[in-house]
Enzyme design. Structure first.
Site, PDB file in Angstrom:
ATOM      1  CB  VAL A  12     -14.620  70.396  42.223  1.00 45.10           C
ATOM      2  CG1 VAL A  12     -14.985  69.237  43.146  1.00 45.10           C
ATOM      3  CG2 VAL A  12     -13.674  71.353  42.915  1.00 45.10           C
ATOM      4  CB  THR A 122     -15.973  74.371  49.417  1.00 45.24           C
ATOM      5  OG1 THR A 122     -14.935  73.569  48.853  1.00 45.24           O
ATOM      6  CG2 THR A 122     -15.540  74.895  50.770  1.00 45.24           C
ATOM      7  CD  GLU A 157      -8.225  76.198  40.045  1.00 43.70           C
ATOM      8  OE1 GLU A 157      -7.606  76.919  39.241  1.00 43.70           O
ATOM      9  OE2 GLU A 157      -9.259  76.554  40.625  1.00 43.70           O
ATOM     10  CB  CYS A 262     -10.068  77.069  46.914  1.00 44.63           C
ATOM     11  SG  CYS A 262     -10.845  76.032  45.682  1.00 44.63           S
TER      12      CYS A 262
HETATM   13  C1  UDX Z   1      -6.104  74.937  47.299  1.00 49.65           C
HETATM   14  C2  UDX Z   1      -5.770  73.815  48.251  1.00 49.65           C
HETATM   15  O1  UDX Z   1      -4.377  73.519  48.161  1.00 49.65           O
HETATM   16  C3  UDX Z   1      -6.571  72.560  47.879  1.00 49.65           C
HETATM   17  O2  UDX Z   1      -6.307  71.536  48.808  1.00 49.65           O
HETATM   18  C4  UDX Z   1      -8.050  72.934  47.912  1.00 49.65           C
HETATM   19  O3  UDX Z   1      -8.854  71.809  47.567  1.00 49.65           O
HETATM   20  C5  UDX Z   1      -8.330  74.065  46.953  1.00 49.65           C
HETATM   21  O4  UDX Z   1      -7.526  75.203  47.290  1.00 49.65           O
HETATM   22  P1  UDX Z   1      -5.456  75.700  44.871  1.00 49.65           P
HETATM   23  O5  UDX Z   1      -6.183  76.939  45.255  1.00 49.65           O
HETATM   24  O6  UDX Z   1      -5.762  75.061  43.571  1.00 49.65           O
HETATM   25  O7  UDX Z   1      -5.701  74.548  46.018  1.00 49.65           O
HETATM   26  O8  UDX Z   1      -3.915  76.038  44.814  1.00 49.65           O
HETATM   27  P2  UDX Z   1      -2.680  75.954  45.813  1.00 49.65           P
HETATM   28  O9  UDX Z   1      -1.637  75.189  45.147  1.00 49.65           O
HETATM   29  O10 UDX Z   1      -3.125  75.534  47.163  1.00 49.65           O
HETATM   30  O11 UDX Z   1      -2.210  77.488  45.893  1.00 49.65           O
HETATM   31  C6  UDX Z   1      -3.116  78.442  46.380  1.00 49.65           C
HETATM   32  C7  UDX Z   1      -2.437  79.797  46.309  1.00 49.65           C
HETATM   33  O12 UDX Z   1      -1.394  79.887  47.293  1.00 49.65           O
HETATM   34  C8  UDX Z   1      -1.784  80.109  44.956  1.00 49.65           C
HETATM   35  O13 UDX Z   1      -2.040  81.466  44.626  1.00 49.65           O
HETATM   36  C9  UDX Z   1      -0.292  79.914  45.239  1.00 49.65           C
HETATM   37  O14 UDX Z   1       0.513  80.751  44.419  1.00 49.65           O
HETATM   38  C10 UDX Z   1      -0.192  80.339  46.684  1.00 49.65           C
HETATM   39  N1  UDX Z   1       0.910  79.739  47.428  1.00 49.65           N
HETATM   40  C11 UDX Z   1       0.932  78.393  47.598  1.00 49.65           C
HETATM   41  C12 UDX Z   1       1.865  80.565  48.002  1.00 49.65           C
HETATM   42  O15 UDX Z   1       1.847  81.777  47.830  1.00 49.65           O
HETATM   43  N2  UDX Z   1       2.853  80.000  48.747  1.00 49.65           N
HETATM   44  C13 UDX Z   1       2.916  78.657  48.960  1.00 49.65           C
HETATM   45  O16 UDX Z   1       3.834  78.199  49.638  1.00 49.65           O
HETATM   46  C14 UDX Z   1       1.936  77.825  48.354  1.00 49.65           C
END
Ligand code: UDX
Length: 440
Positions: A12, A122, A157, A262
């Site tokens: 971040v 956060t 990320e 997160c």
């Molecule tokens: C998340 C939020 O999206 C972001 O807005 C916040 O600021 C930080 O946390 P991030 O953790 O980087 O971002 O990744 P993200 O793309 O949201 O995916 C989070 C997790 O959910 C990953 O493990 C991903 O594989 C999983 N995921 C995502 C699913 O299993 N299914 C989905 O449909 C989307």
């Protein structure tokens, strides 16, 4: 042009600092980790984030971006001090605010002019007031004009720079409207919808947003598990649901569930806040439980597919990071699956395009391979854990010929079940109404 100090050079802080520099501001990125700052000064990034190296290089060359461990240097001309340090989970799931407190105390110690302090990390609801108290106590009689603004981040990320430069919204919270307006001015070039509210509401928007996204994922994973038993295909269920504008398509991909730095931390912290204040977060508890179970279900399915026991079986894992396009393995489903498999006596080997160095630090004896085919060699089962692009169109004829038993678990529903079954694989996806059959 403004003078900005960003404290913390993680996903971040570093992205926030370099993007503000790219918008024309003068930015000092500070970290107490001397090794990390030394690397940054030498153009070595602490994280893998697409496009980061180039944007850092461009802004260092333009003398808009500076790296330092020295608070006095970083705050000398700063009009804004962004606190973007880690807030890891404590033993009970609460957010550990040690680094936030240290940063606030250092600012109070060093600053000699009016400043707007911006909480980017956060932080639990109420932290803005807490930061204000810390500074006031630290300053004592030595009055300081300062304002605290909450400005939660919504960066994913792997797409953090894009998400910073093209935000869906900018959220700001403060008791001082003019301070919030000044921070809004930094984001003005992005022309994004801006919500200005109070500190606690802004802090809650962050938690509620992440908890809702995690809830969507756990919801579709629960539906996937029911689809498996009822013979429906969750991918088309999600497609059909998403055509309803009130639902939409995002974050309805069934799979191994959510990981990262997160969602796990934020959902736990929100549930902890709720319990601490006398409410019972039953939905959040269920969201976390469903997520945990996704890993266990996959190991159970594999155990059944290889004859009922994983003892002395060889299992290959494709992907270690919690999602593609990052080297971050925090709370990665892949790592939990590896632990579960090894606890059942399986031999595990793995490959990941970016995350193997980080993985080796925490599972030093894990067999890491040079490519997906080495992972598949003599394996009794192969699990797709992270949907990196390079795993999407593998040479499955070759994989079929080198596996000991051709069992595939498609943890992210990325592969084509029909063609794989025609090749003779026993294929199991997530929520595809799996009628597990080899070669049918
Ligand atoms: C998340 C939020 O999206 C972001 O807005 C916040 O600021 C930080 O946390 P991030 O953790 O980087 O971002 O990744 P993200 O793309 O949201 O995916 C989070 C997790 O959910 C990953 O493990 C991903 O594989 C999983 N995921 C995502 C699913 O299993 N299914 C989905 O449909 C989307």
């Amino acid at each position: 042009m403004s003078n900005i100090c960003v404290i913390g050079t993680g996903y971040v802080g570093l992205v926030t600092g370099v993007c503000f520099a790219d918008l024309g501001n003068s930015v000092h990125c500070l970290d107490i980790n001397e090794h990390r700052i030394k690397n940054l000064k030498n153009g070595v990034m602490p994280i893998y984030e697409p496009g980061l190296e180039e944007i850092v290089e461009r802004n260092v060359a333009a003398t808009r971006l500076f790296f330092t461990t020295d608070y006095t240097e970083a705050l000398a001309d700063a009009e804004f001090a962004f606190i973007a340090v880690g807030t890891p989970s404590g033993v009970d799931g609460e957010a550990d605010l040690t680094y936030v407190r240290d940063a606030a105390e250092k600012i109070a110690e060093v600053i000699d002019h009016a400043i707007v302090i911006v909480n980017k990390s956060t932080v639990p609801v109420g932290t803005g007031d807490w930061v204000s108290d810390i500074i006031r106590k630290k300053r004592g009689e030595n009055e300081l004009e300062y304002y605290v603004v909450s400005n939660p981040e919504f960066l994913r990320e792997g797409s953090a720079i894009h998400d910073f430069m093209q935000p869906d919204r900018v959220v700001l919270g403060s008791m001082h409207r003019q301070a919030a307006d000044a921070v809004a001015g930094l984001y003005q070039p992005l022309r994004a919808p801006t919500l200005i509210t109070d500190l606690r509401t802004a802090e809650m928007i962050k938690y509620a947003s992440n908890a809702f996204l995690a809830t969507r994922i756990s919801f579709i994973n629960e539906i996937a598990n029911v689809c498996d038993e009822l013979g429906a295909d969750v991918r088309e269920v999600a497609q059909g649901m998403g055509l309803d504008k009130r639902i939409g398509h995002a974050f309805l991909e069934a799979g191994l569930g959510w990981g990262g730095s997160c969602f796990p931390k934020d959902v736990k912290a929100l549930a902890h806040m709720a319990v601490l204040h006398g409410t019972h977060p039953q939905l959040l508890q269920a969201v976390m439980e469903i997520n945990r179970n996704q890993r266990r279900r996959v190991v159970m399915k594999l155990r059944n597919l290889v004859g009922g026991s994983l003892i002395d079986k060889t299992v290959g894992i494709l992907g270690l990071s919690f999602k593609p396009d990052t080297d971050d393995i925090r709370e990665s489903p892949a790592l939990e699956i590896i632990h579960l498999l090894r606890n059942e006596g399986a031999r595990v080997k793995a490959y990941d395009p970016q995350a193997m160095e980080n993985t080796a630090k925490i599972i030093p004896d894990l067999e890491l391979c040079k490519n997906p085919y080495e992972v598949a060699q003599d394996a009794d089962g192969l699990i797709l854990a992270t949907k990196w692009n390079e795993f999407k169109q593998l040479d499955f004829k070759r994989i079929y010929s080198i596996m000991h038993t051709p069992v595939l678990i498609d943890g992210r529903n990325e592969w084509d079940s029909q063609s794989l079954r025609e090749l003779g694989f026993t294929y199991f996806g997530i929520g595809q109404g799996n009628h597990v059959s080899a070669g049918a």
